[in-house]
Design an enzyme around this catalytic site. Structure first.
Site, PDB file in Angstrom:
ATOM      1  N   GLU A  17      -9.940   4.082   6.497  1.00 31.38           N
ATOM      2  CA  GLU A  17      -9.168   4.500   7.667  1.00 31.38           C
ATOM      3  C   GLU A  17     -10.035   5.082   8.777  1.00 31.38           C
ATOM      4  O   GLU A  17      -9.810   4.808   9.952  1.00 31.38           O
ATOM      5  CB  GLU A  17      -8.072   5.475   7.261  1.00 31.38           C
ATOM      6  N   GLY A  34       2.758   2.624  10.741  1.00 29.69           N
ATOM      7  CA  GLY A  34       2.606   1.978  12.038  1.00 29.69           C
ATOM      8  C   GLY A  34       2.381   0.487  11.869  1.00 29.69           C
ATOM      9  O   GLY A  34       3.012  -0.338  12.513  1.00 29.69           O
ATOM     10  N   ALA A  35       1.462   0.165  10.961  1.00 32.10           N
ATOM     11  CA  ALA A  35       1.120  -1.224  10.691  1.00 32.10           C
ATOM     12  C   ALA A  35       0.375  -1.263   9.361  1.00 32.10           C
ATOM     13  O   ALA A  35      -0.027  -0.221   8.850  1.00 32.10           O
ATOM     14  CB  ALA A  35       0.237  -1.785  11.802  1.00 32.10           C
ATOM     15  N   GLU A  65       0.857  -1.176   0.000  1.00 35.95           N
ATOM     16  CA  GLU A  65       0.000   0.000   0.000  1.00 35.95           C
ATOM     17  C   GLU A  65       0.904   1.239   0.000  1.00 35.95           C
ATOM     18  O   GLU A  65       1.900   1.258   0.728  1.00 35.95           O
ATOM     19  CB  GLU A  65      -0.923   0.047   1.222  1.00 35.95           C
ATOM     20  N   GLU A 118      -2.563  -3.563   7.021  1.00 36.80           N
ATOM     21  CA  GLU A 118      -3.621  -4.563   7.160  1.00 36.80           C
ATOM     22  C   GLU A 118      -3.644  -5.634   6.082  1.00 36.80           C
ATOM     23  O   GLU A 118      -4.713  -6.162   5.764  1.00 36.80           O
ATOM     24  CB  GLU A 118      -4.976  -3.851   7.181  1.00 36.80           C
ATOM     25  N   ASN A 119      -2.482  -5.997   5.491  1.00 39.96           N
ATOM     26  CA  ASN A 119      -2.472  -7.058   4.479  1.00 39.96           C
ATOM     27  C   ASN A 119      -3.385  -8.197   4.936  1.00 39.96           C
ATOM     28  O   ASN A 119      -3.313  -8.636   6.079  1.00 39.96           O
ATOM     29  CB  ASN A 119      -1.061  -7.621   4.318  1.00 39.96           C
ATOM     30  N   GLU A 154      -6.000  -2.751  12.691  1.00 38.25           N
ATOM     31  CA  GLU A 154      -5.651  -3.558  11.508  1.00 38.25           C
ATOM     32  C   GLU A 154      -6.647  -4.702  11.324  1.00 38.25           C
ATOM     33  O   GLU A 154      -6.994  -5.054  10.197  1.00 38.25           O
ATOM     34  CB  GLU A 154      -4.231  -4.109  11.626  1.00 38.25           C
ATOM     35  N   HIS A 199      -9.836  -3.758   9.711  1.00 35.53           N
ATOM     36  CA  HIS A 199      -9.671  -3.660   8.253  1.00 35.53           C
ATOM     37  C   HIS A 199      -9.873  -4.992   7.539  1.00 35.53           C
ATOM     38  O   HIS A 199     -10.103  -5.006   6.334  1.00 35.53           O
ATOM     39  CB  HIS A 199      -8.238  -3.235   7.927  1.00 35.53           C
TER      40      HIS A 199
HETATM   41 ZN   LIG Z   1      -5.697   1.611   8.701  1.00 33.25          ZN
END
Ligand SMILES: [Zn+2]
Length: 844
Positions: A312, A253-254, A121, A256-257, A290, A293
């Site tokens: 988001e 930060g992270a 992303e 969400e794959n 995450e 998501h």
């Molecule tokens: Zn997010």
């Protein structure tokens, strides 16, 4: 600047067979991608970036091709439309940009190691394989992965591994999904595994440089989050597993794959025995974000990046909904009021800010879309507003229908409003449009005019702002029944104030719960009425008073002089979030004083008075069974006492340091940073700093590292500052992902500011090369603008950044930040004398 054409219009992929052969040693990979799909035009374009294309075949026939780097395109003339199978072979380099396929570096027992991971992303899948790299272009994927494998290495992807043949790892076919959610990783990993009640496998993975128990907290939160969402969304988790992987190098930060969420180590791993409560809360909310998501974003995806906010904002609200359900004692919604709410209210008050929903015309603008304060924080506030309007039953029913209608596909904001609106019987879209399509937010003025209580709305600005006559549909949430539920007009006359006040028997208030995105300017009578009875108000209402007053002062609708005495009124609050708001205002006062002036000395004394009783009450060490509020308040008041140069506090911190000097990491995490910084500032030496820097390099505890960074960069010693800055570009000491925190800390240090500012101006090109293609890049400019407050710095800021104003992706940030600094400089120039006088009076 390439215009954005959607490649999906020309070619619609159905399925990808991906083969990748990765050579870590040579830092390169080769690939073969087979895409079946439908060509809508005979001349098509496939996304690719920095790939060396070797061959292209259509249905087995070699075809000529051209590459168009400006458009990230591989152009192919198929001669005809219709179904086609494309096979593309290519090679590319592995780079250290934290985008595409990239190595993360770490050390284990003095040996340098790496984990290969991915970050696709927003549009970096095209750096790993040719694809239609647009969220709408959903397809299924079968990944086959080969690499210079060593015994004992672990390989992860979105789906479980199906088989290994001739050293090639084959993964099961995915469900229909977007390219930006494809992920894989491999290397030496440790793991902790469990299973949800519904049978979903949950795992946490990290390098072996960490203690095994650092994975426990995340495993528990991840498992319970998935269980919570399955029940809340009334929709099963769509994949067999949910892996959480901590990567040593990670830009955001992270991420969400789908099925393989990647995190910064700091946001997944923690020492369960010694981590501050607010840090645990942060990690928990990141994981819950995450995992929210996995449905909202992954199962149903925005059609195009202009609806990024859909993903988001929603995940940002749900992280609080979920953690509030999992850990009710944390009262996590209160944290929403000290993190998301002020971030959104601050940023959204600057003229030129983007709206939540925003058009995307240029590829570079996609990254600039990730304006955290708007897309995440303001967006979440919008959804909190919707939730308050429609209630949880309608929210859940609406979501269930939304997922059912759009699963494995795409949706827009309008689709969500439609689903929620049907469930609630309210035209949600009509109310939300005024908030999503317009930048900014209103200040509602509440005043008694000729005996009548009158409410008016107008746009609120901090710094210069151009009135555009914007109007919002504002859920007012008043405690007076005569006030309309929603203010739709510029002005409303509520009625006879004296009668209303008598009937209600309590002060008039708006925005109770602070769930609507606006602030209130009460006239003197109304405000005094509230302040007189503030002791009986709850934590959020008290925080709201301080927060709104601060914003009004920054927007010049009130003088800072009026707020300073209010701080004294709240100084002994036992509510942590009230202390958070109070010390945010107090922190702003530092900008009114010149270093080493009498005014600064007075301010320090004022801080001492503010914090004195609380420091005595709470002490340095946590008490057994103390409340969460006390735990979370302690850091604010200790920081204040140390700023005040309270001798007892300085001595107490020094004693704690001396006692723990052989195991600094074991200092209680909630106060560790103050102990370390105090030592560096007042008892520091080159040897101490070298020792702390050494520990910074060696530690894998992210909280401890962050404390060391803050402590070291607070040094008043010019030589030490120079030595720290000399390490900014040394990735073995300071990872690029952590550089912004270092830069920020040194820039915020009066004794380090000049050197940090000189560094970034001299090294801008290096910085751009290192983090330039990344969504974090513009935040370096934001950081500078959050600190500068003198006319001289404003002039330097303009001189440096104005020539860069046309750089794609930077334009809005530079324009806004000039306004931010200008507004602050003007405020300080005009109010400085009066504010400092007020403080001098209070400390006499
Ligand atoms: Zn997010």
């Amino acid at each position: 600047m390439a215009e954005l054409t959607r490649f999906y219009q020309m070619f619609q992929p159905k399925h990808y067979d991906l083969f990748l052969n990765i050579d870590r040693k040579a830092k390169q990979f080769t690939g073969k991608t087979t895409i079946t799909g439908a060509a809508k035009e005979s001349q098509i374009a496939i996304h690719q970036k920095d790939l060396t294309i070797i061959s292209v075949q259509a249905n087995g026939q070699a075809l000529p091709f051209t590459t168009d780097p400006a458009a990230d395109a591989l152009r192919i003339d198929l001669q005809q439309t219709g179904n086609v199978e494309l096979t593309i072979t290519y090679k590319a380099a592995l780079t250290d940009t934290m985008m595409g396929i990239y190595p993360s570096y770490y050390e284990l027992n003095g040996v340098k190691k790496q984990i290969i991971g991915t970050q696709f992303e927003t549009n970096f899948a095209r750096q790993a394989f040719p694809c239609i790299d647009e969220p709408e272009a959903k397809a299924t994927f079968e990944l086959a992965l080969k690499f210079d494998e060593q015994p004992g290495e672990t390989v992860l992807s979105n789906m479980p591994e199906a088989r290994v043949e001739d050293g090639v790892h084959y993964f099961e076919k995915t469900v229909r999904m977007s390219t930006y959610l494809v992920a894989f990783a491999f290397g030496e990993l440790q793991s902790k595994l469990t299973t949800t009640e519904s049978g979903v496998k949950i795992g946490v993975f990290a390098t072996k440089a960490h203690q095994a128990n650092e994975l426990d907290f995340a495993l528990d939160i991840a498992k319970r989050s998935i269980e919570f969402y399955e029940e809340f969304y009334q929709t099963p988790y769509p994949l067999p597993h949910s892996w959480q992987l901590a990567l040593p190098d990670f830009s955001a930060g992270a991420m969400e794959n789908w099925g393989l969420v990647t995190y910064r180590e700091a946001y997944l791993l923690l020492d369960p025995a010694n981590t501050a409560l607010d840090m645990k809360q942060l990690v928990a909310t990141v994981i819950a974000h995450e995992l929210a998501h996995q449905w909202f974003g992954d199962l149903v995806t925005m059609k195009w990046w202009d609806d990024l906010w859909l993903n988001e904002s929603f995940a940002n609200m749900m992280e609080y909904v979920a953690i509030d359900a999992l850990e009710p004692n944390w009262r996590i919604w209160e944290s929403f009021q000290t993190s998301e709410a002020p971030a959104a209210l601050q940023r959204d008050a600057t003229d030129g800010v983007q709206s939540v929903h925003v058009q995307v015309n240029n590829p570079a603008e996609i990254d600039a879309l990730f304006d955290g304060a708007i897309v995440y924080a303001k967006g979440a506030r919008m959804l909190v507003m919707v939730r308050a309007l429609i209630g949880d039953d309608a929210l859940r029913t609406g979501l269930k229908n939304y997922f059912a209608a759009h699963q494995f596909g795409n949706a827009t904001g309008a689709d969500l409003w439609a689903a929620l609106g049907v469930a609630a019987g309210i035209d949600v879209g009509a109310i939300m449009n005024s908030w999503l399509e317009q930048p900014g937010y209103p200040v509602v003025t509440a005043a008694v005019e000729e005996g009548q209580l009158v409410l008016t709305q107008q746009q609120f600005f901090i710094g210069a702002g151009e009135e555009q006559g914007r109007n919002w549909q504002i859920p007012l949430n008043s405690n007076y029944a005569a006030v309309p539920a929603i203010l739709t007009t510029k002005k409303v006359v509520v009625g006879d104030y004296a009668k209303l006040r008598a009937a209600a028997a309590e002060p008039f208030r708006l925005n109770i719960g602070n769930n609507s995105h606006f602030i209130v300017k009460y006239d003197t009578t109304l405000l005094q009425d509230i302040l007189d009875q503030s002791a009986s108000l709850g934590a959020v209402s008290q925080l709201q008073i301080l927060q709104d007053l601060r914003l009004l002062a920054e927007g010049r609708l009130l003088s800072y002089v009026a707020i300073v005495p209010v701080l004294t009124q709240f100084a002994n609050s036992h509510f942590a979030i009230v202390n958070a708001a109070l010390y945010q205002v107090a922190g702003n006062l530092k900008k009114f004083v010149t270093p080493d002036s009498i005014a600064e000395q007075n301010l320090r004394t004022f801080y001492d008075k503010l914090s004195e009783a609380q420091v005595t009450r709470l002490g340095w060490n946590a008490k057994e069974n103390e409340t969460n509020d006390d735990q979370l308040t302690r850091p604010y008041v200790l920081r204040a006492a140390l700023y005040a140069r309270n001798q007892a506090a300085i001595e107490a911190a020094h004693v704690l340091f001396t006692k723990n000097k052989h195991q600094l990491v074991a200092l209680p995490a909630a106060i560790r940073v103050f102990v370390l910084a105090n030592e560096v500032k007042h008892f520091g030496s080159a040897a101490l700093c070298e020792q702390l820097l050494q520990q910074y390099r060696q530690s894998t505890d992210a909280s401890f590292k962050s404390d060391l960074c803050a402590a070291l960069s607070s040094t008043p010693d010019a030589n030490l500052i120079a030595q720290l800055i000399a390490r900014f570009e040394d990735a073995d000491t300071i990872k690029p992902q952590d550089l912004r925190a270092w830069f920020r800390n040194v820039l915020a240090n009066d004794d380090g500011q000049q050197a940090a500012w000189d560094w970034i101006r001299a090294e801008w090109q290096w910085l751009e090369k290192t983090v330039g293609g990344d969504m974090e890049f513009t935040t370096y400019i934001t950081v500078i603008a959050s600190i500068f407050h003198t006319p001289a710095r404003l002039a330097e800021f303009k001189a440096f950044f104005e020539p860069k104003i046309k750089t794609p992706g930077l334009t809005r940030e530079i324009q806004m930040d000039i306004k931010v600094i200008e507004g602050r400089v003007n405020l300080i120039e005009e109010e400085k004398a009066a504010v400092n006088d007020t403080i001098a009076q209070l400390v006499k």
